[in-house]
Write a protein that holds these residues in place. Sequence first.
Motif, PDB file in Angstrom:
ATOM      1  N   SER A  15       0.828  -1.206   0.000  1.00 44.40           N
ATOM      2  CA  SER A  15       0.000   0.000   0.000  1.00 44.40           C
ATOM      3  C   SER A  15       0.864   1.258   0.000  1.00 44.40           C
ATOM      4  O   SER A  15       2.047   1.230   0.372  1.00 44.40           O
ATOM      5  CB  SER A  15      -0.901   0.019   1.241  1.00 44.40           C
ATOM      6  N   ARG A  16       0.253   2.344  -0.404  1.00 44.23           N
ATOM      7  CA  ARG A  16       0.935   3.646  -0.415  1.00 44.23           C
ATOM      8  C   ARG A  16       1.344   4.049   0.995  1.00 44.23           C
ATOM      9  O   ARG A  16       2.431   4.603   1.213  1.00 44.23           O
ATOM     10  CB  ARG A  16      -0.002   4.696  -1.024  1.00 44.23           C
ATOM     11  N   SER A  17       0.491   3.777   1.984  1.00 46.21           N
ATOM     12  CA  SER A  17       0.804   4.146   3.363  1.00 46.21           C
ATOM     13  C   SER A  17       2.002   3.359   3.889  1.00 46.21           C
ATOM     14  O   SER A  17       2.782   3.853   4.703  1.00 46.21           O
ATOM     15  CB  SER A  17      -0.410   3.935   4.270  1.00 46.21           C
ATOM     16  N   SER A  20       4.984   5.113   2.667  1.00 46.19           N
ATOM     17  CA  SER A  20       5.132   6.348   3.443  1.00 46.19           C
ATOM     18  C   SER A  20       5.733   6.073   4.809  1.00 46.19           C
ATOM     19  O   SER A  20       6.597   6.818   5.302  1.00 46.19           O
ATOM     20  CB  SER A  20       3.771   7.038   3.601  1.00 46.19           C
ATOM     21  N   ASN A  21       5.319   4.969   5.436  1.00 41.59           N
ATOM     22  CA  ASN A  21       5.847   4.622   6.759  1.00 41.59           C
ATOM     23  C   ASN A  21       7.340   4.341   6.732  1.00 41.59           C
ATOM     24  O   ASN A  21       8.038   4.529   7.735  1.00 41.59           O
ATOM     25  CB  ASN A  21       5.112   3.400   7.320  1.00 41.59           C
TER      26      ASN A  21
END
Length: 356
Positions: A15-17, A20-21
């Motif tokens: 996922s995109r998140s 980002s994490n």
Amino acid sequence: MPATLQTIADELGVSRSTVSNAYSRPDQLSPELRSRILAAAEQLGYSGPNPTARSLRRGKVNAIGVLLTDNLSMAFTDPYAVAYLRGLAEAASARETSLLLLNLPKDEEAGRRIVSNAAVDAFCLYCVPDWHGALELIRARGVPIVIGEDPNAFGPDAGYVGIDERAAAHRLGEHIARLGHRDIAVVAHWIVDGGVTGPVDADPDALRYYVTGQRVRGFRDALAEAGVEWDGVLLINAADNSRDDGSAAAAHALDRLDRATAILTTSDVLALGVLDALRVRGLRPGRDVSVTGFDDIGEAEPAGLTTIRQPSVERGRLAGELLLDPPDDPARRRLTLPVSLVVRATTGPNPTKEQS
């Protein structure tokens, strides 16, 4: 097309998140997964999340906006400003926060644009006239504010770190009066606008700039208590707080038949300029003409300058701490710091009194 978070996510099937994490919350991922993400990002030419966008999402940019006058260079050339900003920077650095220096032009529309566009979490008003229209925009932004001049300019919710300007100046005026001086000149910057250096006829109670007004009023109060009529005091405007302007202003007090025996100034920088003017004319400070400053900058002691010592670095540091760690009790956000009168060689008895 440049690689994005979504590009990396699609490449790895996560996922995109999660991508980002890998940058903002690495503790949420296993070391192996984070290494895969960073390797893929490097291969695809992705340098990391846009810091501006990330700050907007968080609602925090980790920066204090420091508002100065229209002369931004004072942050690097004015000794007191340099010391104050050093203290402010120390407080900011300890909390991983930066400083954004902002000039505030006299053109109020330009000032509003600067304030509106400033990406900051808080404002420190270092040297700002309280009548400037851009201040309304600062109030409206609802961010923490610390002021160093008029403690009443923003109401009880704003932080304040300053000194009792009027009382401090009173001590200088009292000192000069006790030495028997009655022919007195006052050199102050920004008594009037317009960049003119020379004598002015101005009511101390009507001066627009808070610090200048308070210091001139303090001089007046002390001299009045000693029986010196304010109408007999030569008030001289210095176009700016600079050594050259202090010297030029002093000429108006020294090159006249009824030469002043004492010159009070509103800053050490101006006083050093007055000392330059004395030197050119072969006059001795503290003997022929007494001179006082205000601030006790680094050059004051070698010059033997009588002045008011105020805690410049500490004042900046406390301002930063109030912005970044404000006390819950509003009363503890209002700090008036102590000052002291430092008597050195540039003040002495009235020479005309000694001769009589």
